[in-house]
Design a protein around this motif. Sequence first.
Motif, PDB file in Angstrom:
ATOM      1  N   MET A 196       0.886  -1.239   0.027  1.00  0.00           N
ATOM      2  CA  MET A 196      -0.047  -0.066  -0.065  1.00  0.00           C
ATOM      3  C   MET A 196       0.791   1.205  -0.009  1.00  0.00           C
ATOM      4  SD  MET A 196      -2.880   1.025   2.745  1.00  0.00           S
ATOM      5  CE  MET A 196      -3.408   2.980   2.723  1.00  0.00           C
TER       6      MET A 196
ATOM      7  N   THR B  96      -7.101   2.525   3.215  1.00  0.00           N
ATOM      8  CA  THR B  96      -7.710   1.488   2.900  1.00  0.00           C
ATOM      9  C   THR B  96      -9.277   1.523   2.500  1.00  0.00           C
ATOM     10  OG1 THR B  96      -8.368   0.590   5.090  1.00  0.00           O
ATOM     11  CG2 THR B  96      -6.273   0.064   4.000  1.00  0.00           C
TER      12      THR B  96
ATOM     13  N   GLU C 222     -10.779   2.182   6.067  1.00  0.00           N
ATOM     14  CA  GLU C 222     -10.517   3.535   6.714  1.00  0.00           C
ATOM     15  C   GLU C 222     -11.350   4.584   5.904  1.00  0.00           C
ATOM     16  OE1 GLU C 222      -5.836   2.727   7.647  1.00  0.00           O
ATOM     17  OE2 GLU C 222      -6.392   3.500   5.502  1.00  0.00           O
TER      18      GLU C 222
ATOM     19  N   GLN D 294     -11.946 -11.476   2.335  1.00  0.00           N
ATOM     20  CA  GLN D 294     -11.955 -10.020   2.312  1.00  0.00           C
ATOM     21  C   GLN D 294     -13.051  -9.529   3.191  1.00  0.00           C
ATOM     22  OE1 GLN D 294     -12.514  -9.813  -1.968  1.00  0.00           O
ATOM     23  NE2 GLN D 294     -10.785  -8.080  -1.920  1.00  0.00           N
TER      24      GLN D 294
ATOM     25  N   TYR E  92     -13.105  -6.911   6.288  1.00  0.00           N
ATOM     26  CA  TYR E  92     -13.960  -5.773   6.439  1.00  0.00           C
ATOM     27  C   TYR E  92     -14.729  -5.779   7.774  1.00  0.00           C
ATOM     28  CZ  TYR E  92     -12.949  -5.040   1.370  1.00  0.00           C
ATOM     29  OH  TYR E  92     -12.156  -4.944   0.186  1.00  0.00           O
TER      30      TYR E  92
END
Length: 505
Positions: A1, A7, A10, A33, A37
């Motif tokens: 990143m 992200t 975020e 994923q 999350y």
Amino acid sequence: MIPGNPTITEYLCKHLNPGDTVGIDGRMFSAEQVENYKKALWKHSIDIVDCNDIIDQIWKDRPELPLTPPFIHDMAHAGVSSIEKIAMIRAILEKEQIDALFVSALDEIAWTLNLRGNDIKCNPLFISYLYISDHKTILFIDPEKINHELAVYLKDINISCIPYSETMQFIREIENKKIWMQPSKTNYSVFSAVSSCTFIRKDSPIALLKSLRNPIEQEGIRNAMQKDGVAMVRFLHWLDDAIKTNHETELSVSAKLEEFRSQEELFIGTSFDTIAGYQEHGAIVHYSATPESDATLKPAGFLLLDSGAQYLDGTTDITRTIALGELTDEQKIDYTLVLKGHINLAMAIFPAGTRGAQLDVLARMPLWQHYMNYLHGTGHGVGHFLNVHEGPQSIRMNENPTTLQLGMVTSNEPGVYKDGKYGIRIENLILVCEAGQGMYGDYYRFETLTLCPICLKGVVEELLTKSEIEWLNNYHQTVFESLACKLNEEELAWLKNATQPINYK
């Protein structure tokens, strides 16, 4: 990143309020994923729910899924039958005392069944799921895609078929079994549909089996590399004159390279959209030229050209940074440092059990010593007439527990990118081979598979060690000897000049 870029979670936490809900199409995200999350959003009292029918309701004129039938990948190229592959998978299930494996990764399905398709651009895959238990194998696929030839083949290898649209129903009805699913490769909707079974959450066994090239596949990729090398030499010979016209652009040279490749035997198509980045565009790692950005090439500076092809006998991926004319001292030094890193990795000898992260430093050290780095991996796995990016092997700074094993193919592609100025990358594909026995066991080395000259116009010879120059000269001798018989007189003369040995100073 890249530092400073938020992200997804975020960003959501910054712009949403506690009590808000995030809707997703669970078919578009892996289970892993979504689980990550959920953990991040839960801390801010934000919920996430699967609304997999929302897109269908909004997108009224959505195109139908492709209906072209998959085709058989002949044993002359595959080397091992689908029956043998399924037997290997079942042996692993038995050893692990697991009832069934549910496969979502399309490259794993294609490899297991020795089938290929046309559903996805550049990747010879077909949309499907696969279920393998101790006594049956089920392919979930649209019935309209099964023609007579495919139906006969599937029957011969004992594969049952269920309509793709009935996958979720099948999953919901499985009871009291141990089901092996890989959360990072299974979409959240499917993963969530399993209700009364025990999950075995770990990497699919197929990825590792697929990565170990059998002798037929190894010979196939060598043949594909020879064809690809011929196409590259013809292109580079053409480019030398074409660049003088000031009429060629990033898009036009990409099309010309595909034209040369298309003339080679067993060519199917490109393995990804060609990245042709001139000067400052080369600094954008995954640059894609558009009619608006399409730069005209001039006889000066660098052209970064990252391209590849799909042949029935192998998949190629190659990057060459080509000096189109005069270079600055800075460009020459940076180019030579990237080349040093490439050669250092190519020359590596390492004990069995070595991981890619342990070798990554070899490619980066010349750049690190000049306070430079690159933010992509040094090496990714490459499929056999499959995806140009595949695992589980890799060579990168991030830790990866998969060791480099005999028969694995990866890329070797260090680079350096200076925003607004230029980018440099040199990429060959390499095969893990035996080097010999030594202290504490077996040692491995890399065989460089790619056959194409490395541009010498940017090389600062004084920065290369004697062993690096020997590697480069030996590589160019191999390129010349491997391709000479396929070229005409003019092309041969160009290749001879491009592979002239350089002297140690």
